[in-house]
Design a protein around this motif. Structure first.
Motif, short mmCIF file in Angstrom:
data_model
loop_
_atom_site.label_atom_id
_atom_site.label_comp_id
_atom_site.label_asym_id
_atom_site.label_seq_id
_atom_site.Cartn_x
_atom_site.Cartn_y
_atom_site.Cartn_z
N PHE A 1 16.28 89.95 -14.30
CA PHE A 1 16.64 89.35 -15.48
C PHE A 1 16.38 87.75 -15.56
N SER A 2 15.68 87.69 -16.68
CA SER A 2 15.47 86.04 -17.05
C SER A 2 15.82 85.61 -18.51
N GLN A 3 16.20 84.36 -18.46
CA GLN A 3 16.61 83.79 -19.87
C GLN A 3 15.61 82.49 -19.79
N GLU A 4 14.80 82.00 -20.65
CA GLU A 4 14.23 80.96 -20.60
C GLU A 4 14.21 80.14 -21.93
N TYR A 5 14.47 79.08 -22.10
CA TYR A 5 14.72 78.21 -23.36
C TYR A 5 13.55 77.29 -23.61
N ILE A 6 13.20 77.12 -24.78
CA ILE A 6 11.87 76.11 -24.71
C ILE A 6 12.88 74.97 -25.31
N GLU A 7 11.94 74.00 -25.21
CA GLU A 7 12.54 72.56 -25.54
C GLU A 7 12.92 72.14 -26.76
N HIS A 8 12.64 73.13 -27.67
CA HIS A 8 12.93 73.03 -29.03
C HIS A 8 14.11 73.58 -29.33
N GLY A 9 14.90 73.18 -30.51
CA GLY A 9 15.88 73.95 -31.18
C GLY A 9 15.43 73.99 -32.68
N TYR A 10 16.56 74.63 -33.36
CA TYR A 10 16.11 74.80 -34.72
C TYR A 10 17.36 74.39 -35.67
N LYS A 11 17.10 73.81 -36.78
CA LYS A 11 18.34 73.66 -37.71
C LYS A 11 17.77 74.05 -38.96
N GLU A 12 18.67 74.77 -39.53
CA GLU A 12 18.55 75.08 -41.31
C GLU A 12 18.77 74.04 -42.41
N LEU A 13 17.79 74.06 -43.08
CA LEU A 13 18.38 73.04 -44.35
C LEU A 13 17.88 73.77 -45.39
N HIS A 14 17.76 72.95 -46.69
CA HIS A 14 17.81 73.64 -48.00
C HIS A 14 16.98 73.09 -49.00
N ASP B 1 23.43 68.69 -44.99
CA ASP B 1 22.85 70.19 -44.40
C ASP B 1 22.76 69.61 -42.78
N PHE B 2 22.18 68.49 -42.68
CA PHE B 2 21.53 68.22 -41.31
C PHE B 2 23.10 67.75 -40.64
N ASN B 3 23.89 67.08 -41.27
CA ASN B 3 24.73 66.87 -40.27
C ASN B 3 26.05 68.22 -40.23
N ARG B 4 25.95 69.04 -41.07
CA ARG B 4 27.03 70.10 -40.90
C ARG B 4 26.17 71.20 -39.93
N ASN B 5 24.91 71.49 -40.22
CA ASN B 5 24.24 72.94 -39.44
C ASN B 5 24.07 72.35 -38.06
N PRO B 6 24.32 73.32 -37.17
CA PRO B 6 24.22 72.86 -35.86
C PRO B 6 22.55 73.00 -35.50
N ALA B 7 22.23 72.46 -34.32
CA ALA B 7 20.86 72.77 -33.84
C ALA B 7 21.04 73.64 -32.60
N SER B 8 20.32 74.96 -33.01
CA SER B 8 20.48 76.15 -32.09
C SER B 8 19.34 76.16 -31.39
N SER B 9 19.64 76.87 -29.90
CA SER B 9 18.45 76.86 -29.09
C SER B 9 17.73 78.13 -29.27
N LEU B 10 16.41 77.96 -28.76
CA LEU B 10 15.83 79.39 -28.69
C LEU B 10 15.51 79.99 -27.21
N VAL B 11 15.60 81.19 -27.02
CA VAL B 11 15.52 81.78 -25.91
C VAL B 11 14.77 83.00 -25.78
#
Lengths: 449, 449
Positions: free
Chosen positions: B181-194, B274-284
Motif C-alpha cells: 500500500f502507498s499513499q503519496e500527497y503532492i505539495e499542492h492542494g486545490y480550492k474551488e472558486l467561481h 469563496d476563497f475563505n469558505r472553501n477548503p484547500a483540499s489535498s491531492l493524493v
C-alpha cells in the motif's frame, strides 16, 4: 530549556524505545514507556521475531554513549565474514572487512533486557500490556487501554512512536492530513530453525562467521549463539516452486533440506518440529513522511522499517537515537527545532539503507556464490587496503564507518559499481587482477566524487 | 454460473459504485449498495469534492454499454481544447485532438444522480448513512454501523470496495497479511472558486474550452457549466511563497488574484467569500496490491486513486467497470477466475495513468505556456493528421482511444518523446517544421514499437 519537569511518553519498549528512554532519562526528562506486550524479562517467548541480530559500528557507537558497549560486547559473538556453503557442503570464506573488523551476533532479548534494566535504573518507568488506541498530535496526548480494558488519556510534553514496523502511533498519524506512507512486502518470508550445540557447547560450524547457503532465488543463513547453537533463518518465497506453499508434508520438508542444504540438514535434528511450529513471517519495507507532527514523532522501525539483509535495522534505529540526542545537545533541548532537523537529516539516510537492504538480498542469496562477484570484492578489498580513505567498499561504509551517512554510502557505491564494472570487463582480469593499477582506480573514484 | 440468487454488496454509491451496481444488476445479481454519506439526491452539498469533471471516451464507452451515454451527453458541455490565459490576459488555444474530438464538462452530482436513479430502477437497493466498520474477506461479510449506531454483519457472495481514495474496505485489507500500500500527497492542494454567468446565462469566457492560467509552479483552471458559470480550481502549494499559507488576509488574496490572474479576477465577484469558505483540499496518489482477497475486491479510486490532471480518475474507474463486466462475460460469471484476471490486466494500466496524471500537472501549469512545447504539439498533431494510425499523440491515446491501454500509451509516449526530442533539436525547427519528413518520423516510431 530545562528538561527536569518535562514528561515524555515513548510507545514501545523494544530495542529502540528502551535505548531512547535511556538517552532521554540521562538528559533529565521524566520518561514513561508504554509497551503493548508483556514484560519480556518475565516472558522471553517472542513469536515471529528474529532471535539474534548483527550489531555493528553504528549501533555500538550509540551503546557506547549510554555506557553499555563493553557489557554488550562481552555477550556478543564476533563474526568476521561470510561462510558460504555450496550444494556439496564446500565452504568459501569472504571477510567482511579488514583484519580485526567484524560484526557481532547478539541475542535480541538479552540486549533488550539489558537496555530495559539500565533505563529503569536510570529512572524510566515501564508500563507493559498497555495498548495505545489513539494519539492526539495537537494535544500531545496518548490514549491507552490497560489489560483490564480500562481506557485513559494522558498528556505529555513529547510523545514518541518507537513501536516498530506496525506502529500504533504511526497508524494514528496515517489518517491525518497529507501523511505519505508506503508498505511494500517482498515475495519471500522467513522461518527460524535451529542447529543445536555439540557436546559440551561445541560449535558444529565455524563459530566466528555468518553462515550462508546461497541458492539463487532463496537462502538459509545461520548465526552463532553463545551456548554453541546456531539460529538458522530460511528466507524463502511464499508462493511458487519451491516455496513455503509447496513444503506441506514432513516428507517434502525433509527431502528438500537433504537435497538443498545437505551439510546443514545433518545438524538439524529438530528440523521437522521447528519447521512445523515456527511461523513463516513476512518481510516489509515501510516508508513515511512526515515523521514529526508538532511534538509527536516516529523513530526506528516505526519511521522506516527495512528488510533484514544488511543487518542494519537495529543499527539504524540506534543511530537515530544517537543523532536525535546530538541535535538536542546542539539545540539545547528545543524540540521544536531539533525534531524537524532530525527528520530532514535522517529521512534520506533511512531511504538509502532501505534500498541497500533490498539490494543485499540478491547479493547474499545469489551473488556470493559467483566467482566473478567474489573477485570483484577481492579487488575492492585490496583497493581499501592500499588506499584506506580513498576507496572504502560499500559493506564497510555501511557496517564499519559511522561517519559516512547511509545516503552518502549509497551515492559513492553507485560510482564504485560503475568503475568496477569497467575493471571487471577487462580481458584476462581473473588472472591479472593483482597487476591492476590500483592507484589509478582509487583516484578515478575521487575525481567522480 | 447462475447469477440470479447471488447477492453482491458494493461499498460506495459514488460514480464508480453506482455504475458497477447498474452493470451487475443488469447481469441478474441482487445488488445492495452501502454509502457512508447521505443520499445526494436529497442533499447536493459535497464539501471538498470537485464539482465538475471531464468525461472522455473511456468513460463514455462504459456509459454507452449501460444505455446512458446519450442522456449524459445532452447535459455535458464539449470542450475542444485548452485556452491558455497569460499574465496580460492574452489567449492561446490548443486543440485537444482532431476536428470533432472533445472532452465533456459534466457536473459530478448530476452524473451521480442519473447513475443512482438508473441503478435503483434496475433493482439495486441503496442504503445511505451506513458506515462500514469491518470487512471479513474469509467470510465475504461486511459489518455496518447505522446512523442510530446499530451494528450488524451481513454475508454476501461478493463484496466490492468502490468507496473511494479513503476506502474503508481497503483499510480492512491493509491490516491483513502482506498487503502492499502507498499513499503519496503532492505539495499542492486545490480550492474551488467561481465565475458567475453573465446576463441571461451568457458565458464570460469561451464556452467550449478548458481554461488554464499556467503560472509555472501553480495554475488555475476553469470548466464551463450549463448555466453559463465556470467552476474555477486553483492548484496551489500548501507551503512556501506564494502558497495557501501566505494568502491569509483578504488584502493578500485580492492582490494576488489581481496580479496573477487579472482577466479572471475581474469576473470573480465572490472571490473573497469563496476563497475563505472553501477548503484547500489535498491531492493524493494511492496504489495497492492485491486488489482481490477471495471474493472481496477493490475498484476505482479505492484501488488506484490518482491526481486529477489528466481528467482520467472517473474515466479509469468507469473503464474498470467495463473491463470487469467483459471478464464476467468471458468467464461466465466465475468470479474466482474473473477477479484475479481483472487485477492482473488492470493494475499496470492503473499504475501507468497514475504516472501520466502526475506528469500532466507539469505540462498544464508550466509547459503549455512555452512556445517550443506548443510547436512540438503542433508537429505531433500534423503527424497524427497525416498518419492517423502510425502516430497518435499521447493525449489522444489516453483521452480519445479506448482500445489503447493506459500502459501501452505510456510506453509508446516514451518512444515518441525520444523521437520528438531529436526533431525539436534540429536547427531552425521553429521556421522549417512544415517541411519536415513527416513520413520518416512516423515510420521511425513504428520501427521502435
Amino acid at each position: 530549556m530545562a528538561t527536569a519537569n518535562k514528561a515524555i511518553a515513548i510507545a514501545g519498549a523494544g530495542l529502540v524505545g528502551s535505548l531512547l528512554a535511556l538517552y532521554l532519562s540521562k538528559r533529565g526528562y521524566k520518561v514513561s514507556v508504554f509497551e503493548r506486550r508483556a514484560d519480556m524479562r518475565k516472558n522471553t517467548l517472542q513469536a515471529g521475531r528474529s532471535i539474534n541480530l548483527a550489531l555493528s559500528t553504528r549501533g555500538l557507537k550509540a551503546l557506547e554513549e549510554v555506557g553499555l558497549a563493553d557489557a554488550i560486547k562481552k555477550v556478543a559473538i564476533p563474526m568476521h565474514g561470510r561462510m558460504m556453503h555450496d550444494l556439496q557442503g564446500n565452504l568459501t570464506f569472504q571477510p567482511y572487512g579488514k583484519e580485526g573488523q567484524f560484526i557481532n551476533s547478539i541475542s535480541r532479548s538479552d540486549l533488550n533486557i539489558v537496555l530495559i534494566n539500565k533505563a529503569e535504573a536510570s529512572g524510566v518507568s515501564f508500563h507493559f500490556n498497555q495498548r495505545i488506541t489513539h494519539v492526539d498530535t495537537d494535544k500531545t496526548s496518548i490514549t491507552i487501554m490497560s489489560p483490564e480494558n480500562h481506557i485513559s488519556t494522558h498528556t505529555f510534553d513529547v510523545v514518541v512512536g518507537a513501536d516498530g514496523a506496525f506502529s500504533a502511533v504511526r497508524q494514528t498519524m496515517q489518517f491525518s492530513e497529507r501523511f505519505n506512507f508506503s508498505q511494500e512486502y517482498i515475495e519471500h518470508g522467513y522461518k527460524e530453525l535451529h542447529i543445536p550445540a555439540g557436546i559440551a557447547g561445541a560449535f558444529h560450524l565455524e563459530k566466528k562467521a555468518l553462515h550462508i547457503w546461497p541458492r539463487q532465488s532463496f537462502m538459509m543463513i545461520a548465526l552463532p549463539n553463545p551456548d554453541g547453537s546456531f539460529t538458522c533463518t530460511l528466507f524463502f518465497p511464499f508462493e511458487g516452486s519451491p516455496s513455503f506453499a509447496t513444503l506441506t508434508s514432513d516428507r517434502a520438508i525433509e527431502d528438500f533440506f537433504k537435497t538443498t542444504f545437505p551439510d546443514a540438514a545433518k545438524l538439524m535434528p529438530s528440523l521437522l518440529d521447528d519447521f512445523n511450529r515456527n511461523p513463516a513471517s513476512s518481510l516489509v519495507t515501510v516508508k513515511c513522511s512526515p515523521w514529526v507532527r508538532n511534538k509527536t514523532f516516529l523513530i526506528g522501525d516505526a519511521a522506516h522499517a527495512i528488510v533484514p539483509f544488511y543487518g542494519q535495522g537495529m543499527n539504524a534505529g540506534f543511530e537515530d537515537c544517537r543523532i536525535l540526542n546530538a541535535l538536542l545537545d546542539k539545540h539545547h533541548d528545543h524540540w521544536d527545532i531539533a525534531l524537524p532537523e532530525f527528520q530532514k537529516q535522517r529521512k534520506p539516510d533511512a531511504d538509502a539503507i532501505a534500498k541497500l537492504a533490498l539490494d543485499n538480498f540478491v547479493e547474499m542469496r545469489d551473488l556470493v556464490a559467483d566467482a566473478d562477484f567474489l573477485l570483484r570484492k577481492k579487488i575492492e578489498a585490496k583497493l581499501h587496503t592500499l588506499y584506506p580513505k580513498k576507496w572504502i567498499p560499500l559493506y564497510s561504509m555501511v557496517t564499519f564507518h559511522d561517519h559516512v551517512r547511509y545516503s552518502e554510502a549509497y551515492t559513492i557505491s553507485r560510482l564504485q559499481t560503475k568503475i568496477m564494472n569497467e575493471v571487471m570487463s577487462r580481458p584476462g582480469i581473473q588472472d591479472q587482477w593483482e597487476s591492476l593499477d590500483f592507484k589509478a582506480i582509487a583516484e578515478s573514484l575521487q575525481r567522480e566524487l
